[in-house]
Design an enzyme around this catalytic site. Sequence first.
Site, PDB file in Angstrom:
ATOM      1  N   GLY A 105     -10.523  -5.405  -2.493  1.00 41.67           N
ATOM      2  CA  GLY A 105     -10.457  -6.081  -1.074  1.00 41.67           C
ATOM      3  C   GLY A 105      -9.717  -5.547  -0.181  1.00 41.67           C
ATOM      4  CE  LYS A 106      -6.115  -1.729   2.908  1.00 39.14           C
ATOM      5  NZ  LYS A 106      -5.623  -0.882   1.541  1.00 39.14           N
ATOM      6  N   GLY A 107      -7.650  -6.609   3.800  1.00 40.61           N
ATOM      7  CA  GLY A 107      -7.416  -7.646   4.816  1.00 40.61           C
ATOM      8  C   GLY A 107      -7.031  -6.676   6.143  1.00 40.61           C
TER       9      GLY A 107
END
Length: 425
Positions: A105-107
């Site tokens: 995931g990444k934000g």
Amino acid sequence: MGEEGAYALFCATVDAASSVAGINDSWLLERIKTPERVHQVSIPLVRDDGSRELLTGYRVQHSSARGPYKGGIRYHPNVTLDEVMALAGWMSIKTAVVNIPMGGGKGGITVDPHYLSLRELEALTRSYTERIWRVIGPLADIPAPDVNTDARIMDWLADEYGSRSGLADPAVVTGKTVEHGGSLGRDKATARGGFDVLEAALRAEGEDLRGKRVAIQGFGNAGANAALLLREAGAIIVSASDSTAALVKSDGLPVAELAAYKDRQAHFCDLTDFDRKRADSPLYEDVDILIPAALEGQITASNAAQVRARWIVELANGPTTPDADAVLAQRGVHLLPDILATAGGVVVSYFEWVQDLHSERWLLEEVEARLAVIMRRAFDAVTELARQKDISLRLAAYAVALQRIADAIREGEKAPRRSISTVIL
Ligand code: NAD
């Protein structure tokens, strides 16, 4: 990387590696490439002068086939959904290649944090957490630091998550300060993981680090810590740069002194006691080992022929373009790809999560020894496939990861996934 560029590049590399991984099912391949969930949020921020802004943030949950989503949060003016989607995909590949039980995931928030006061930075982090807390969690999605975010920001995120959810669990985020449940060794983990891979690769060729001449582009967390480890192992760092200049010394730079200097936020261009060159000059030095540890897209088709190093260890994400890969391969350069060489950071993040879930505290020696085992296993799996198929380590790393993700998706269709707190060390 322009709009739509990064995610398209991620998909192209996955496509290229899919046949090596034996994935012929186009539906399965689409599932592997496409993020499971994409969250876009608006983030209200009241500035110190009373003015109000509405910023945009993202959390992309790419793959949970192998475990909870895992990946950093970036604060940068160039953050786009396209970029976050690509970075999330790369995290799924990275966690799979080192075989830790996590997904990707990444934000990110589109903001330049250098213009924010400390109070504004904390308010921004808490406001972003308010928007995403329902979709993250210690067994669901575990953020971490990335560009322009640090341990202090992760502490705020964990605190805000605890107040909102009523679950004050440090395992919701990694890369925290040690006082708030962070792991020893997290700060140097990326450099140490790259170092472990390099040592293994040299050993496989009957070489070692003693007397090897090294050039490093980027003397930050990854580059400076790599310099310290390499120096300790007997290598000679003859060139190192920050964004302002490269320093050159043929009998070896004093790396500990330079690391302390950079800790004071100082610039290499002001160090008049050294020979100074352009910031990109380490790429072209006559050395055994080149370590790009600054930015993406540094070695391209137009300059790859000028790289003289026999070994390249990619400690930055994406420093070599696909066209340059081909040029370097033709010249027999040994390239240790980012997807493997930079994975030490997420491995020690995983260790932090395990320690938090089990209320344990590991000694630094324990962290480093476990990291070395995991990096070594990953290196062996990747080099074995590269040898069997006569392909680059980059393609082999992707293929190893894709096989594992595909297996997990197929298994998940047959039976529910095993408990995600199962530790595979
Ligand atoms: P950092 O901000 O600590 O350091 C970056 C360094 O690069 C600084 O010294 C900066 O002055 C220098 N730099 C910037 N532009 C330059 C240029 N044009 N020429 C020469 N030097 C330049 O960042 P970091 O955490 O060390 O990250 C560096 C790279 O490593 C990034 O690509 C990052 O994505 C990658 N990476 C870092 C980690 C980690 O845990 N730190 C993990 C995975 C990947």
